[in-house]
Design an enzyme around this catalytic site. Structure first.
Site, short mmCIF file in Angstrom:
data_model
loop_
_atom_site.label_atom_id
_atom_site.label_comp_id
_atom_site.label_asym_id
_atom_site.label_seq_id
_atom_site.Cartn_x
_atom_site.Cartn_y
_atom_site.Cartn_z
N ARG A 95 -40.62 -54.55 51.60
CA ARG A 95 -39.56 -55.36 50.98
C ARG A 95 -38.28 -55.35 51.81
NH1 ARG A 95 -42.76 -53.40 46.67
NH2 ARG A 95 -41.86 -51.38 47.11
N GLU A 153 -44.70 -37.69 47.20
CA GLU A 153 -45.01 -36.82 46.08
C GLU A 153 -46.44 -36.30 46.22
OE1 GLU A 153 -43.83 -38.69 42.52
OE2 GLU A 153 -44.31 -36.95 41.27
#
Ligand code: 5GP
Length: 175
Positions: free
Chosen positions: A61, A98
């Protein structure tokens, strides 16, 4: 403000995407409204330094937003890509997610010495992506004028994970 109204009406929030517990902000409604898209790029360009040579956008993006931003500023655009996409021998950096890790790359000749750059992405969440991108551009002999986001999720503390001394701006924030 006009800007806040535009942002809140053109960014949609999805709970539990891409995984449980994540509140995902979808910016695609903004991209498909040409007037909103143009207005956002205009507002964003106005808050960035004027003397930018190159906008570095983070896949994916950061490409969609960084390219029109670069044009509006009279700057060029450089993609920071996911590993394995760039020809030649790009410089690369790995960083922890993560779960697992990720790697981004920038073409070895893409950031000439002394260039004044800003790093842009759609969103600042935990700051891991931006911290890695900053570390990577610092391997080049460039002047990093700042890092800038369309949206900052303040509650995740991403700003605090970025190196001190690099100006961090966001066009809008959510708590
Ligand atoms: P961070 O590394 O700061 O945790 O996450 C930021 C990166 O993940 C950015 O490249 C951004 O595009 C993507 N990202 C994380 N959360 C979201 C989200 O809620 N919406 C969007 N559009 N991108 C996100």
């Amino acid at each position: 403000s006009q800007l806040e109204a535009l942002m809140s009406s053109h960014i949609e929030t999805f709970p539990d995407f891409p995984e449980p517990g994540v509140l995902f902000r979808d910016i695609t409604p903004l991209l498909r409204d040409p007037e909103a898209f143009r207005a956002i790029i205009g507002h964003w360009g106005a808050v960035l330094p004027k003397e930018i040579d190159l906008v570095v956008g983070v896949e994916a993006r950061g490409f969609v937003l960084g390219a029109p931003l670069a044009l509006s500023l009279g700057a060029g655009f450089v993609p920071a890509r996911k590993a394995g996409k760039l020809p030649g021998s790009p410089r690369s950096i790995s960083y922890d997610l993560e779960y697992g890790s990720a790697e981004i790359e920038i073409g070895v000749d893409s950031l000439p010495r002394g260039t004044r750059i800003v790093v842009v992405d759609d969103l600042l969440a935990t700051g891991g992506t931006a911290a890695a991108t900053i570390e990577l551009v610092r391997e080049f002999d460039v002047e990093l004028l700042g890092v800038s986001f369309l949206l900052e999720l303040e509650g995740l503390g991403g700003r605090d994970r970025l190196p001190a001394g690099v100006p961090v701006t966001a066009l809008s924030t959510v708590p």
